[in-house]
Design a protein around this motif. Structure first.
Motif, PDB file in Angstrom:
ATOM      1  N   PHE A 141       0.852  -1.187   0.000  1.00 11.90           N
ATOM      2  CA  PHE A 141       0.000   0.000   0.000  1.00 11.90           C
ATOM      3  C   PHE A 141       0.890   1.239   0.000  1.00 11.90           C
ATOM      4  CE2 PHE A 141       0.623  -1.061   4.463  1.00 11.90           C
ATOM      5  CZ  PHE A 141       0.826   0.151   5.097  1.00 11.90           C
ATOM      6  N   GLU A 142       0.319   2.356  -0.415  1.00 11.44           N
ATOM      7  CA  GLU A 142       1.112   3.570  -0.597  1.00 11.44           C
ATOM      8  C   GLU A 142       1.429   4.246   0.732  1.00 11.44           C
ATOM      9  OE1 GLU A 142       1.217   7.587  -3.401  1.00 11.44           O
ATOM     10  OE2 GLU A 142      -0.663   6.485  -3.144  1.00 11.44           O
ATOM     11  N   THR A 143       2.692   4.616   0.902  1.00 13.95           N
ATOM     12  CA  THR A 143       3.116   5.438   2.037  1.00 13.95           C
ATOM     13  C   THR A 143       3.780   6.700   1.491  1.00 13.95           C
ATOM     14  OG1 THR A 143       5.195   4.190   2.212  1.00 13.95           O
ATOM     15  CG2 THR A 143       3.350   3.496   3.624  1.00 13.95           C
ATOM     16  N   HIS A 144       4.154   7.610   2.383  1.00 15.33           N
ATOM     17  CA  HIS A 144       4.618   8.932   1.950  1.00 15.33           C
ATOM     18  C   HIS A 144       5.876   9.318   2.738  1.00 15.33           C
ATOM     19  CE1 HIS A 144       0.740   9.652  -0.152  1.00 15.33           C
ATOM     20  NE2 HIS A 144       0.283   8.878   0.815  1.00 15.33           N
ATOM     21  N   HIS A 145       7.012   8.936   2.202  1.00 17.54           N
ATOM     22  CA  HIS A 145       8.290   9.242   2.847  1.00 17.54           C
ATOM     23  C   HIS A 145       9.052  10.250   1.980  1.00 17.54           C
ATOM     24  CE1 HIS A 145      11.525   8.818   5.575  1.00 17.54           C
ATOM     25  NE2 HIS A 145      12.261   7.976   4.876  1.00 17.54           N
ATOM     26  N   ALA A 146      10.291  10.528   2.360  1.00 16.24           N
ATOM     27  CA  ALA A 146      11.105  11.496   1.620  1.00 16.24           C
ATOM     28  C   ALA A 146      11.551  10.952   0.264  1.00 16.24           C
ATOM     29  CB  ALA A 146      12.319  11.891   2.458  1.00 16.24           C
ATOM     30  N   ILE A 147      11.568   9.625   0.130  1.00 14.25           N
ATOM     31  CA  ILE A 147      11.883   8.966  -1.135  1.00 14.25           C
ATOM     32  C   ILE A 147      10.774   7.954  -1.405  1.00 14.25           C
ATOM     33  CG2 ILE A 147      14.375   9.291  -0.846  1.00 14.25           C
ATOM     34  CD1 ILE A 147      14.567   6.345  -0.039  1.00 14.25           C
ATOM     35  N   PRO A 148      10.700   7.385  -2.609  1.00 14.44           N
ATOM     36  CA  PRO A 148       9.633   6.416  -2.894  1.00 14.44           C
ATOM     37  C   PRO A 148       9.578   5.298  -1.855  1.00 14.44           C
ATOM     38  CG  PRO A 148      10.756   7.012  -4.913  1.00 14.44           C
ATOM     39  CD  PRO A 148      11.528   7.659  -3.796  1.00 14.44           C
ATOM     40  N   SER A 149       8.366   4.978  -1.433  1.00 12.69           N
ATOM     41  CA  SER A 149       8.203   4.007  -0.352  1.00 12.69           C
ATOM     42  C   SER A 149       6.849   3.328  -0.478  1.00 12.69           C
ATOM     43  CB  SER A 149       8.314   4.699   1.013  1.00 12.69           C
ATOM     44  OG  SER A 149       7.269   5.649   1.176  1.00 12.69           O
ATOM     45  N   GLN A 150       6.705   2.208   0.206  1.00 11.01           N
ATOM     46  CA  GLN A 150       5.417   1.537   0.296  1.00 11.01           C
ATOM     47  C   GLN A 150       5.397   0.648   1.527  1.00 11.01           C
ATOM     48  OE1 GLN A 150       5.522  -0.422  -3.562  1.00 11.01           O
ATOM     49  NE2 GLN A 150       6.049  -2.404  -2.643  1.00 11.01           N
ATOM     50  N   GLY A 151       4.199   0.474   2.086  1.00  9.31           N
ATOM     51  CA  GLY A 151       4.017  -0.445   3.181  1.00  9.31           C
ATOM     52  C   GLY A 151       3.451  -1.761   2.661  1.00  9.31           C
ATOM     53  N   TYR A 152       3.199  -2.693   3.596  1.00 10.38           N
ATOM     54  CA  TYR A 152       2.689  -4.005   3.203  1.00 10.38           C
ATOM     55  C   TYR A 152       1.641  -4.471   4.209  1.00 10.38           C
ATOM     56  CZ  TYR A 152       6.907  -4.047   0.316  1.00 10.38           C
ATOM     57  OH  TYR A 152       7.887  -3.717  -0.577  1.00 10.38           O
ATOM     58  N   VAL A 153       0.625  -5.175   3.696  1.00 11.77           N
ATOM     59  CA  VAL A 153      -0.362  -5.842   4.537  1.00 11.77           C
ATOM     60  C   VAL A 153      -0.274  -7.334   4.277  1.00 11.77           C
ATOM     61  CG1 VAL A 153      -2.792  -6.085   5.152  1.00 11.77           C
ATOM     62  CG2 VAL A 153      -1.921  -3.856   4.450  1.00 11.77           C
ATOM     63  N   ILE A 154      -0.216  -8.112   5.357  1.00  8.25           N
ATOM     64  CA  ILE A 154      -0.265  -9.571   5.263  1.00  8.25           C
ATOM     65  C   ILE A 154      -1.683 -10.013   5.613  1.00  8.25           C
ATOM     66  CG2 ILE A 154       0.750 -11.753   5.993  1.00  8.25           C
ATOM     67  CD1 ILE A 154       2.735  -9.827   4.674  1.00  8.25           C
ATOM     68  N   TYR A 155      -2.304 -10.783   4.713  1.00  5.58           N
ATOM     69  CA  TYR A 155      -3.684 -11.222   4.885  1.00  5.58           C
ATOM     70  C   TYR A 155      -3.747 -12.728   5.097  1.00  5.58           C
ATOM     71  CZ  TYR A 155      -4.944  -6.849   2.380  1.00  5.58           C
ATOM     72  OH  TYR A 155      -5.095  -5.555   1.970  1.00  5.58           O
ATOM     73  N   SER A 156      -4.642 -13.151   5.976  1.00  2.00           N
ATOM     74  CA  SER A 156      -5.006 -14.568   6.018  1.00  2.00           C
ATOM     75  C   SER A 156      -6.099 -14.796   4.986  1.00  2.00           C
ATOM     76  CB  SER A 156      -5.483 -14.978   7.408  1.00  2.00           C
ATOM     77  OG  SER A 156      -6.628 -14.234   7.792  1.00  2.00           O
TER      78      SER A 156
END
Length: 318
Positions: A141-156
């Motif tokens: 998923f999209e995050t907003h840092h000083a450089i390109p970045s993204q987070g992650y979701v782990i789903y069951s």
């Protein structure tokens, strides 16, 4: 130099610690600007790799949020150490925009060390899904840092009988199943979300709803007090603890794990800052908009403490 020596002494003196959150053991190390690596062993995943700590080596899946060295610097060592222990090549997920550079980095280390660093490098883009195992998938998923970045979701991944077949008897359901009829719906339940470094903007993005309703959200709180204000945090692509309170109505997580505190803060500084946050939330009662207020857990693991909205206590040594 003095800050680095102080960090090394603190890291050597304090045992690695972890927290239990919603049935998940969460371990790691995270100090802003120095090193971040968080693991969830029961899911076989690590988020970011810091300086390549040994506790992360056993995790087969590594999710990199962005290319700052305190989050990715240990990648070659992680891959090499797995090879040293004859572990299978890891699967490493990176934002697509840095995949070629990461591959070049690994190639440089292969040439210098004359070691075959075996790894499956996956550029996982927003909107894509990767199956970790038949009951577990990951999405960025999209995050907003000083450089390109993204987070992650782990789903069951769970399968539920379709509503139109709910009235049928077991023998009828078995017959339909044997005939090849699809009788279940596949439902994804967000279990653990990890943001890495980010501004609070990710909270307001409707596309990030799953991160905000995962059982456990692991996110940053780099700055804590009025000496460093929200504007300063935002200018550097980070989040201030006060923003957790400001946006509290959006969180539906059962537990929030706070990481990446600046090294400028002592344990007492952090305890007092979170205590003030607790007081503000307590004045709102036990729920927000009818939803239970989530626990907030500080899980830095160098000086680990756990915090919920009502109580504050030290995590016992592992």
């Amino acid at each position: 130099m003095a800050d680095e020596e102080e960090y090394r002494r603190a890291r050597a003196q304090v045992q690695r610690k972890g927290v239990e959150a919603e049935g998940y053991a969460i371990e790691g190390v995270s100090v802003g600007g120095h090193e971040t690596c968080v693991t969830v062993p029961s899911l076989n995943v690590a988020f970011d790799i810091g300086r390549g700590p040994l506790f992360a080596v056993s995790q087969d899946y590594l999710f990199i949020t962005h290319a700052h060295l305190d989050h990715i610097g240990g990648l070659p060592m992680y891959v090499a150490t797995r090879g040293l222990y004859n572990l299978k090549p890891p699967v490493v997920f990176v934002p697509p925009c840095i995949k070629d550079d990461v591959e070049d980095l690994l190639q440089i280390h292969r040439r210098m060390s004359q070691v075959d660093l075996k790894v499956e490098l996956v550029a996982l883009d927003l909107g894509e899904t990767y199956e970790i195992r038949n009951d577990l998938v990951a999405r960025p998923f999209e995050t907003h840092h000083a450089i390109p970045s993204q987070g992650y979701v782990i789903y069951s991944v769970r399968r539920k009988l379709k509503k139109q077949y709910a009235h049928l008897k077991g023998t009828q359901i078995m017959k339909m199943k044997k005939s090849g009829t699809e009788i279940t719906d596949t439902i994804l339940y967000p279990e653990v979300a990890f943001t890495g470094d980010t501004k609070s903007d990710f909270i307001l993005d409707p596309l990030n709803a799953d991160a905000l309703r995962a059982k456990v959200l692991i996110t940053e709180a780099t700055f804590l007090d009025d000496q460093i204000d929200v504007d300063h945090a935002r200018q550097h692509g980070h989040m201030h603890l006060s923003e957790i309170m400001e946006h509290s109505q959006w969180f539906r997580n059962k537990t929030i794990v706070l990481t990446h505190f600046s090294n400028r803060y002592s344990l007492e500084d952090i305890r007092q800052a979170v205590s003030r946050l607790q007081s503000k939330l307590s004045s709102k009662g036990d729920s927000i908009d009818g939803e239970a207020v989530p626990d907030v857990t500080r899980a830095i693991f160098i000086r680990a403490i756990r915090v919920n909205w009502a109580n504050l206590w030290r995590v016992p040594p592992r």
